[in-house]
Enzyme design. Structure first.
Site, PDB file in Angstrom:
ATOM      1  N   LYS A 286     -58.898   7.029 -36.515  1.00  0.00           N
ATOM      2  CA  LYS A 286     -58.858   8.398 -36.552  1.00  0.00           C
ATOM      3  C   LYS A 286     -59.065   9.118 -35.149  1.00  0.00           C
ATOM      4  CE  LYS A 286     -62.547  11.225 -36.472  1.00  0.00           C
ATOM      5  NZ  LYS A 286     -62.036  12.367 -35.698  1.00  0.00           N
TER       6      LYS A 286
ATOM      7  N   THR B 133     -72.283   9.893 -25.905  1.00  0.00           N
ATOM      8  CA  THR B 133     -73.429   8.819 -26.028  1.00  0.00           C
ATOM      9  C   THR B 133     -74.038   9.209 -27.485  1.00  0.00           C
ATOM     10  OG1 THR B 133     -73.581   8.159 -23.907  1.00  0.00           O
ATOM     11  CG2 THR B 133     -75.313   8.051 -25.401  1.00  0.00           C
TER      12      THR B 133
ATOM     13  N   GLU C  97     -67.785   2.461 -26.452  1.00  0.00           N
ATOM     14  CA  GLU C  97     -67.368   3.182 -25.021  1.00  0.00           C
ATOM     15  C   GLU C  97     -67.860   4.666 -25.042  1.00  0.00           C
ATOM     16  OE1 GLU C  97     -66.161   4.784 -22.158  1.00  0.00           O
ATOM     17  OE2 GLU C  97     -63.966   4.421 -22.932  1.00  0.00           O
TER      18      GLU C  97
ATOM     19  N   CYS D  18     -64.239   9.730 -18.938  1.00  0.00           N
ATOM     20  CA  CYS D  18     -65.812   9.156 -19.376  1.00  0.00           C
ATOM     21  C   CYS D  18     -66.178   8.717 -17.778  1.00  0.00           C
ATOM     22  CB  CYS D  18     -65.875   8.081 -20.219  1.00  0.00           C
ATOM     23  SG  CYS D  18     -64.224   6.978 -20.075  1.00  0.00           S
TER      24      CYS D  18
ATOM     25  N   GLU E 129     -73.725  14.637 -18.500  1.00  0.00           N
ATOM     26  CA  GLU E 129     -72.215  14.463 -18.433  1.00  0.00           C
ATOM     27  C   GLU E 129     -71.642  15.634 -18.706  1.00  0.00           C
ATOM     28  OE1 GLU E 129     -70.201  12.112 -21.486  1.00  0.00           O
ATOM     29  OE2 GLU E 129     -68.891  11.223 -19.913  1.00  0.00           O
TER      30      GLU E 129
HETATM   31  P1  NAI Z   1     -67.514  13.326 -29.943  1.00  0.00           P
HETATM   32  O1  NAI Z   1     -68.219  11.861 -29.553  1.00  0.00           O
HETATM   33  O2  NAI Z   1     -68.244  14.086 -30.795  1.00  0.00           O
HETATM   34  O3  NAI Z   1     -66.266  12.925 -30.373  1.00  0.00           O
HETATM   35  C1  NAI Z   1     -65.500  11.668 -30.379  1.00  0.00           C
HETATM   36  C2  NAI Z   1     -64.847  11.257 -31.818  1.00  0.00           C
HETATM   37  O4  NAI Z   1     -65.952  10.983 -32.419  1.00  0.00           O
HETATM   38  C3  NAI Z   1     -63.992  12.435 -32.476  1.00  0.00           C
HETATM   39  O5  NAI Z   1     -62.972  11.750 -33.051  1.00  0.00           O
HETATM   40  C4  NAI Z   1     -64.875  12.877 -33.456  1.00  0.00           C
HETATM   41  O6  NAI Z   1     -64.402  13.552 -34.480  1.00  0.00           O
HETATM   42  C5  NAI Z   1     -65.716  11.808 -34.019  1.00  0.00           C
HETATM   43  N1  NAI Z   1     -67.192  11.793 -34.528  1.00  0.00           N
HETATM   44  C6  NAI Z   1     -67.802  13.143 -34.147  1.00  0.00           C
HETATM   45  N2  NAI Z   1     -69.045  12.855 -34.967  1.00  0.00           N
HETATM   46  C7  NAI Z   1     -68.870  11.737 -35.535  1.00  0.00           C
HETATM   47  C8  NAI Z   1     -69.752  10.866 -36.203  1.00  0.00           C
HETATM   48  N3  NAI Z   1     -70.983  11.542 -36.667  1.00  0.00           N
HETATM   49  N4  NAI Z   1     -69.338   9.668 -36.814  1.00  0.00           N
HETATM   50  C9  NAI Z   1     -68.015   9.297 -36.589  1.00  0.00           C
HETATM   51  N5  NAI Z   1     -67.425   9.987 -35.763  1.00  0.00           N
HETATM   52  C10 NAI Z   1     -67.763  10.988 -35.369  1.00  0.00           C
HETATM   53  O7  NAI Z   1     -67.174  14.111 -28.710  1.00  0.00           O
HETATM   54  P2  NAI Z   1     -66.993  15.767 -28.545  1.00  0.00           P
HETATM   55  O8  NAI Z   1     -67.827  16.486 -29.421  1.00  0.00           O
HETATM   56  O9  NAI Z   1     -65.388  15.714 -28.677  1.00  0.00           O
HETATM   57  O10 NAI Z   1     -67.266  16.092 -26.995  1.00  0.00           O
HETATM   58  C11 NAI Z   1     -68.798  16.327 -26.802  1.00  0.00           C
HETATM   59  C12 NAI Z   1     -68.952  15.693 -25.423  1.00  0.00           C
HETATM   60  O11 NAI Z   1     -69.004  14.379 -25.526  1.00  0.00           O
HETATM   61  C13 NAI Z   1     -68.140  15.943 -24.429  1.00  0.00           C
HETATM   62  O12 NAI Z   1     -68.574  16.998 -23.503  1.00  0.00           O
HETATM   63  C14 NAI Z   1     -68.288  14.811 -23.150  1.00  0.00           C
HETATM   64  O13 NAI Z   1     -69.508  14.968 -22.713  1.00  0.00           O
HETATM   65  C15 NAI Z   1     -68.610  13.445 -24.304  1.00  0.00           C
HETATM   66  N6  NAI Z   1     -67.261  12.924 -24.428  1.00  0.00           N
HETATM   67  C16 NAI Z   1     -67.226  11.813 -23.901  1.00  0.00           C
HETATM   68  C17 NAI Z   1     -66.158  11.006 -24.037  1.00  0.00           C
HETATM   69  C18 NAI Z   1     -65.859   9.717 -23.461  1.00  0.00           C
HETATM   70  O14 NAI Z   1     -64.938   9.119 -23.316  1.00  0.00           O
HETATM   71  N7  NAI Z   1     -67.097   9.182 -22.602  1.00  0.00           N
HETATM   72  C19 NAI Z   1     -64.927  11.292 -24.804  1.00  0.00           C
HETATM   73  C20 NAI Z   1     -65.164  12.440 -25.631  1.00  0.00           C
HETATM   74  C21 NAI Z   1     -66.326  13.264 -25.459  1.00  0.00           C
END
Ligand code: NAI
Length: 804
Positions: free
Chosen positions: A193, A247, A267, A301, A398
């Protein structure tokens, strides 16, 4: 019209736009509306919901995609399940051919993918063209190699089954490749996804893979937001979840999968330090900072978001940085001459703005270039904070945007302390011309990747992943392949040939023939109440309670202390105080394990008597359990100086060292079967590689563990390296799993208590190893070896370029 001589004066850039035509044509071919790619074809969602995908550099809508619901996820998982038997049964070579074809397909369509990625994400075409997409191809090529070698290099392992993979929006296709390539190479099938902001390149890849002949159902792509992600995470027919993202969501997934038996790799976020010592080459440092925090608009990240500078050069470096920032160019993602593109979405832009305001409110000094960003997209300028307190929000949280916070230090020790002063541990970058200093600092930083005089280097041959709350598991290289396989136990546990087995348990309970005086003896037995073993000493339990340990026939054998929460806390403290164990040489740790084995062997008869009394397994079996424990100690004494890391073949002029590091303080709740051998099989590998441990022995059969106190005392095991707390095993294991100063917990027992441990571990995202299916500890294939050593370590990859 502007003349050439005027341009020479101003040195102004003209626009250098990349054509969006092929990407728009591809979108048009699909009517700018996408279903899901399931079972080798485009399918329509059962519920018909959808949402628009926006180009963040222009705010224009690019396409409409599907919000997959429960029936859609069911269908995708079913398609993957159906494809699994045939895909996993293919020869490694056949799978290698498929992955190779995928790599070729990516290369052949690289410009389409690069442009589509830039449109969808807002990142510059320079980056998608030169970094994202080439690395995608490289990942498929590299993993074609692992597919080819899988049978030889992963002998004794098998694929997991159906893998659910959830990726973020910052490197949309690259993250898909990082996940899909190793999963397929190992013989799994996949439901992936993409993030809701950036689903287009994943859909395009699915189509390309199909055209390249990948069998139907091997790679399925479902789109949607977090709700779709949740459906995948909770699906009962998914065998593993691989997630990259925040996280916060990682923590939810850890809890949701607790007790399900799903394998998990996470990750997560980071707040990575970028450390500059006063002898560093400052011009290189400035370019390094640009790559560390302004690459991909800081939405990385492992972005070097905390600049830690040696005090004496801070002023000079900040002046140089400001001058460089003034020259950075922010603009439309398809302009080949821009440095930074757009932020992915309004919600992310708002998050950056809010955190920057917080930084100002908390007293830090904000600096931004004098020029203004374009106003027709979601842009944010490069930003530098100075005068930042280490505990400030912007130094801890972050931001995931182009915002650098800087702090100063005076000594290397202070630099390390500041570097480790967040809950994260993803990456770090160290800048100095003194290689001794760099290589002294690198192992002290809690991070899965350390770049020396470089930053943000990635390659398929090197593992990538975090320490602490940045998650667990690795992506890339052989390290990453382990995340997609499991030990192949043949037709069931314990059915394998002996293969070095050291004696089988007698399954039938026999009459108790204990050597330990029983209460029925005419001479009253000497009261034997074992205490706890904490910090190298036998100590009374906090509450002063003890519990009776009975033989299977009901006779009292002895009493053991009833440990509680406070005792666990004391044991954790003692284990931390023994952190020096990690720095003992492998030879030294091995010597101590040999010594433990020697002292155990001397008292073999006594231990056999205790085991027999507790288990009624018969004297011969008890004796052979002790002998097996001695042999196992020898095995890990042998491993202590042999569990080497690697030097990876990454495409830099330099070396990438993969070092196996201990995790730190570990809790180990031991199995009930084989109360001595089970314990030794877990504790010995953990300490052999430098961890310190708090051990909870079998609750019903703890006496061999308690008797071990004196063996440990006699064997020069440093105080605090092995701590043993007897009592209610499951309750104590949960306390360990909840403890924020424990970095890993291994639990061998029931599924329900294992679930509690996994759920509680989400607090500080500790590593867990939980099993409820019994192992045959007497079988050396099941009871010892690299699997245990891998669980006891985490890999740090240190990149060291060389040359003038
Ligand atoms: P997120 O962690 O919500 O999204 C990442 C993925 O997880 C997306 O595909 C999303 O649809 C999915 N997702 C969201 N909630 C879920 C759940 N309950 N169960 C399973 N999958 C789920 O990140 P978001 O909201 O896009 O960004 C928020 C913050 O997260 C950013 O500001 C950043 O600080 C951090 N982030 C960190 C990343 C990294 O690579 N370390 C990547 C993306 C965001």
């Amino acid at each position: 019209m502007t003349t050439v001589s005027e341009i020479f004066e101003t040195m102004a850039y003209g626009p250098a736009p990349e054509s969006d035509k092929p990407a728009l044509e591809w979108l048009e071919r699909h009517g700018r509306a996408f279903g899901l790619f399931v079972g080798g074809r485009w399918t329509k969602s059962k519920n018909g919901d959808g949402f628009d995908v926006i180009n963040p550099a222009t705010t224009a809508s690019l396409a409409r995609v599907t919000q997959a619901g429960a029936a859609d996820v069911d269908a995708a998982v079913a398609a993957a399940r159906k494809a699994f038997p045939a895909w996993s049964a293919l020869s490694g070579h056949a799978r290698a051919r498929h992955l190779y074809a995928l790599a070729r397909a990516v290369q052949k369509h690289s410009r389409l993918l690069a442009v589509l990625e830039s449109l969808d994400n807002g990142k510059s075409i320079r980056e998608t063209r030169d970094l994202d997409i080439p690395l995608v191809a490289r990942h498929f090529y590299h993993h074609a190699g692992w597919a080819q070698l899988a049978q030889a290099e992963f002998a004794g392992y098998e694929p997991l089954g159906v893998v659910g993979q959830i990726v973020p929006w910052n490197f949309p296709l690259l993250m898909v490749a990082w996940k899909v390539a190793p999963a397929l190479a190992a013989g799994n099938t996949v439901v992936v996804k993409p993030a809701e902001f950036t689903p287009l390149t994943a859909l395009c890849l699915a189509e390309l893979a199909h055209e390249a002949g990948l069998p139907a159902g091997v790679l399925n792509v479902v789109t949607g937001d977090g709700r779709t992600g949740e459906l995948i995470v909770n699906h009962p027919d998914v065998d593993k979840i691989a997630f990259t993202g925040s996280t916060e969501v990682g923590r939810l997934i850890r809890k949701a999968t607790a007790g399900s038996g799903k394998k998990l790799s996470l990750e997560l976020g980071g707040k990575s330090p970028f450390i500059v010592f006063d002898d560093a080459d400052l011009d290189s440092v400035v370019e390094g900072v640009v790559d560390a925090i302004w690459f991909n608009q800081g939405q990385v990240c492992c972005a070097g978001s905390r600049l830690l500078v040696h005090e004496g050069i801070a002023e000079r470096l900040v002046a140089k940085l400001r001058a460089r920032m003034e020259k950075l160019r922010v603009g439309p993602s398809l302009d080949k001459a821009i440095d930074m593109g757009a932020i992915v979405a309004p919600v992310q832009l708002e998050r950056i703005r809010t955190l920057v305001s917080r930084g100002v409110e908390e007293g830090a000094t904000l600096w931004q270039p004098s020029w203004a960003c374009p106003s027709d997209g979601y842009f944010y300028p490069p930003t530098l904070f100075t005068n930042v307190a280490p505990a400030a929000t912007i130094a801890q949280v972050e931001i995931f945007g182009p915002v650098l916070v800087s702090m100063t230090f005076r000594t290397p020790a202070e630099a390390v302390e500041l570097a480790n002063n967040t809950p994260y541990g993803l990456a770090a970058s160290v800048w100095t011309e003194n290689i001794n200093l760099a290589l002294d600092v690198a192992p002290k930083i809690k991070a899965g990747v350390v770049w020396i005089n470089c930053t943000n280097l990635f390659d398929a041959a090197s593992g990538f992943g975090g320490y602490r709350e940045s998650g667990f598991g690795r992506e890339g290289g052989k390290e990453g392949m382990w995340e997609y396989v499991k030990p192949d136990r043949g037709l069931g546990l314990g059915t394998r040939g002996s293969g070095g087995a050291v004696g089988r348990p007698a399954h039938k309970a026999r009459a108790v023939r204990s050597r330990v005086p029983s209460p029925e003896s005419r001479v009253p037995p000497i009261d034997r109440t074992y205490k706890l073993f904490i910090g190298g000493a036998q100590v009374r339990p906090d509450q002063g309670y003890s519990r009776k340990i009975l033989a299977p026939a009901g006779a009292l054998i002895a009493e053991v202390a009833e440990g509680n929460r406070k005792d666990i806390r004391n044991a954790v403290e003692a284990a931390h105080a023994a952190a020096g164990w990690a720095h003992a040489s492998g030879h030294n740790r091995g010597q101590i394990l040999y010594y433990v084995a020697e002292n155990l062997a001397v008292r073999a008869a006594q231990f056999a008597g205790l085991l027999d009394a507790m288990t009624a397994q018969g004297e011969a079996a008890a004796r052979s359990e002790v002998e097996a424990a001695v042999a196992r100690l020898f095995s890990y004494a042998a491993w202590a100086d042999k569990y080497d890391g690697a030097v990876h073949q990454t495409p830099i002029r330099g070396v990438t060292l993969a070092m196996n590091e201990p995790i730190g303080v570990m809790g180990i709740a031991c199995p009930d079967e084989h109360p001595l051998l089970g314990l030794v099989s877990l504790v010995a590998p953990a300490v052999a590689v430098g961890n310190t441990v708090i051990v909870i022995p079998s609750e019903a059969r703890p006496l061999a563990a308690a008797e071990l106190y004196t063996v440990l005392e006699a064997s020069d095991v440093p105080a605090g390296v092995i701590n043993i707390v007897t009592g209610a095993k499951d309750a104590l294991a949960k306390v360990l799993a909840e403890h924020d100063d424990v970095e890993a917990v291994w639990y061998f027992g029931t599924q329900a208590a294992g679930a509690d441990v996994e759920r509680a571990s989400a607090g500080n995202m500790k590593r867990t190893w939980v099993e409820w299916e019994p192992r045959d500890w007497t079988d050396s294939h099941q009871g010892e070896g690299r699997e245990f050593l891998r669980q006891a370590t985490q890999v740090k990859n240190i990149w060291i370029p060389y040359g003038e």
